[in-house]
Motif scaffolding. Structure first.
Motif, PDB file in Angstrom:
ATOM      1  N   ILE A  26       0.857  -1.175   0.000  1.00 20.86           N
ATOM      2  CA  ILE A  26       0.000   0.000   0.000  1.00 20.86           C
ATOM      3  C   ILE A  26       0.899   1.232   0.000  1.00 20.86           C
ATOM      4  N   ILE A  27       0.665   2.122  -0.968  1.00 16.67           N
ATOM      5  CA  ILE A  27       1.480   3.326  -1.115  1.00 16.67           C
ATOM      6  C   ILE A  27       0.545   4.534  -1.142  1.00 16.67           C
ATOM      7  N   TYR A  28       0.818   5.504  -0.278  1.00 12.01           N
ATOM      8  CA  TYR A  28       0.037   6.735  -0.259  1.00 12.01           C
ATOM      9  C   TYR A  28       0.948   7.910  -0.568  1.00 12.01           C
ATOM     10  N   THR A  29       0.527   8.748  -1.490  1.00 11.46           N
ATOM     11  CA  THR A  29       1.269   9.944  -1.841  1.00 11.46           C
ATOM     12  C   THR A  29       0.460  11.157  -1.393  1.00 11.46           C
ATOM     13  N   ALA A  30       1.014  11.935  -0.473  1.00  5.10           N
ATOM     14  CA  ALA A  30       0.298  13.066   0.123  1.00  5.10           C
ATOM     15  C   ALA A  30       0.578  14.356  -0.624  1.00  5.10           C
ATOM     16  N   ASP A  31       0.396  14.340  -1.931  1.00  7.47           N
ATOM     17  CA  ASP A  31       0.532  15.568  -2.705  1.00  7.47           C
ATOM     18  C   ASP A  31      -0.864  16.126  -2.982  1.00  7.47           C
ATOM     19  N   ILE A  38      -2.911   0.479  -4.121  1.00  5.38           N
ATOM     20  CA  ILE A  38      -3.012  -0.786  -3.403  1.00  5.38           C
ATOM     21  C   ILE A  38      -2.655  -1.875  -4.406  1.00  5.38           C
ATOM     22  N   LEU A  39      -1.588  -2.592  -4.096  1.00  5.88           N
ATOM     23  CA  LEU A  39      -1.020  -3.547  -5.038  1.00  5.88           C
ATOM     24  C   LEU A  39      -0.986  -4.941  -4.440  1.00  5.88           C
ATOM     25  N   ILE A  40      -1.197  -5.936  -5.279  1.00  2.00           N
ATOM     26  CA  ILE A  40      -0.948  -7.318  -4.910  1.00  2.00           C
ATOM     27  C   ILE A  40       0.176  -7.784  -5.822  1.00  2.00           C
ATOM     28  N   ILE A  41       1.243  -8.267  -5.194  1.00  2.00           N
ATOM     29  CA  ILE A  41       2.483  -8.551  -5.907  1.00  2.00           C
ATOM     30  C   ILE A  41       2.866 -10.016  -5.733  1.00  2.00           C
ATOM     31  N   SER A  42       3.369 -10.599  -6.798  1.00  2.00           N
ATOM     32  CA  SER A  42       3.834 -11.981  -6.769  1.00  2.00           C
ATOM     33  C   SER A  42       5.116 -12.087  -5.939  1.00  2.00           C
ATOM     34  N   ARG A  51      -3.598  -4.267  -9.373  1.00  2.00           N
ATOM     35  CA  ARG A  51      -3.190  -2.897  -9.049  1.00  2.00           C
ATOM     36  C   ARG A  51      -4.426  -2.007  -9.010  1.00  2.00           C
ATOM     37  N   CYS A  52      -4.661  -1.395  -7.865  1.00  2.00           N
ATOM     38  CA  CYS A  52      -5.766  -0.446  -7.698  1.00  2.00           C
ATOM     39  C   CYS A  52      -5.153   0.898  -7.341  1.00  2.00           C
ATOM     40  N   GLU A  53      -5.555   1.927  -8.058  1.00  2.00           N
ATOM     41  CA  GLU A  53      -5.021   3.260  -7.811  1.00  2.00           C
ATOM     42  C   GLU A  53      -6.159   4.264  -7.910  1.00  2.00           C
ATOM     43  N   PHE A  54      -6.280   5.123  -6.906  1.00  2.00           N
ATOM     44  CA  PHE A  54      -7.305   6.153  -6.961  1.00  2.00           C
ATOM     45  C   PHE A  54      -6.963   7.320  -6.061  1.00  2.00           C
ATOM     46  N   GLN A  55      -7.674   8.420  -6.279  1.00  2.00           N
ATOM     47  CA  GLN A  55      -7.507   9.617  -5.473  1.00  2.00           C
ATOM     48  C   GLN A  55      -8.529   9.575  -4.348  1.00  2.00           C
ATOM     49  N   LEU A  56      -8.092   9.879  -3.144  1.00  2.00           N
ATOM     50  CA  LEU A  56      -8.957   9.716  -1.981  1.00  2.00           C
ATOM     51  C   LEU A  56     -10.204  10.587  -2.015  1.00  2.00           C
TER      52      LEU A  56
END
Length: 79
Positions: A26-31, A38-42, A51-56
């Motif tokens: 899980i990676i959050y960018t506070a810009d 939110i990633l699921i990785i092998s 890979r799920c990516e969205f703006q809060l």
């Protein structure tokens, strides 16, 4: 939103602990965009499985639930 984030964090930890093929990141960018990834990785080759990516600020609770349901499927081994 806070309850959904806590649920996702718990599922990410559970996924890592019980799955031998994948883990969550899980990676959050506070810009200005406040982007959450939110990633699921092998675990085998470190490639992205999901890979799920969205703006809060722009997402209804439905998307949070979709991410949680995705994690639950991986935790259960049904994905």
């Amino acid at each position: 939103m806070e309850e959904s984030l806590i649920r996702i964090f718990k599922l990410a930890n559970k996924l890592n602990n019980i799955q031998d093929k994948v883990y969550a990141q899980i990676i959050y960018t506070a810009d200005s965009r406040q982007k959450l990834q939110i990633l699921i990785i092998s675990k085998k080759d470190f490639s992205y499985v999901e890979r799920c990516e969205f703006q809060l600020g722009n997402n209804p609770i439905l998307k949070w639930n979709n991410v949680a349901e995705l994690f639950e499927k991986y935790v259960e081994g049904t994905k």
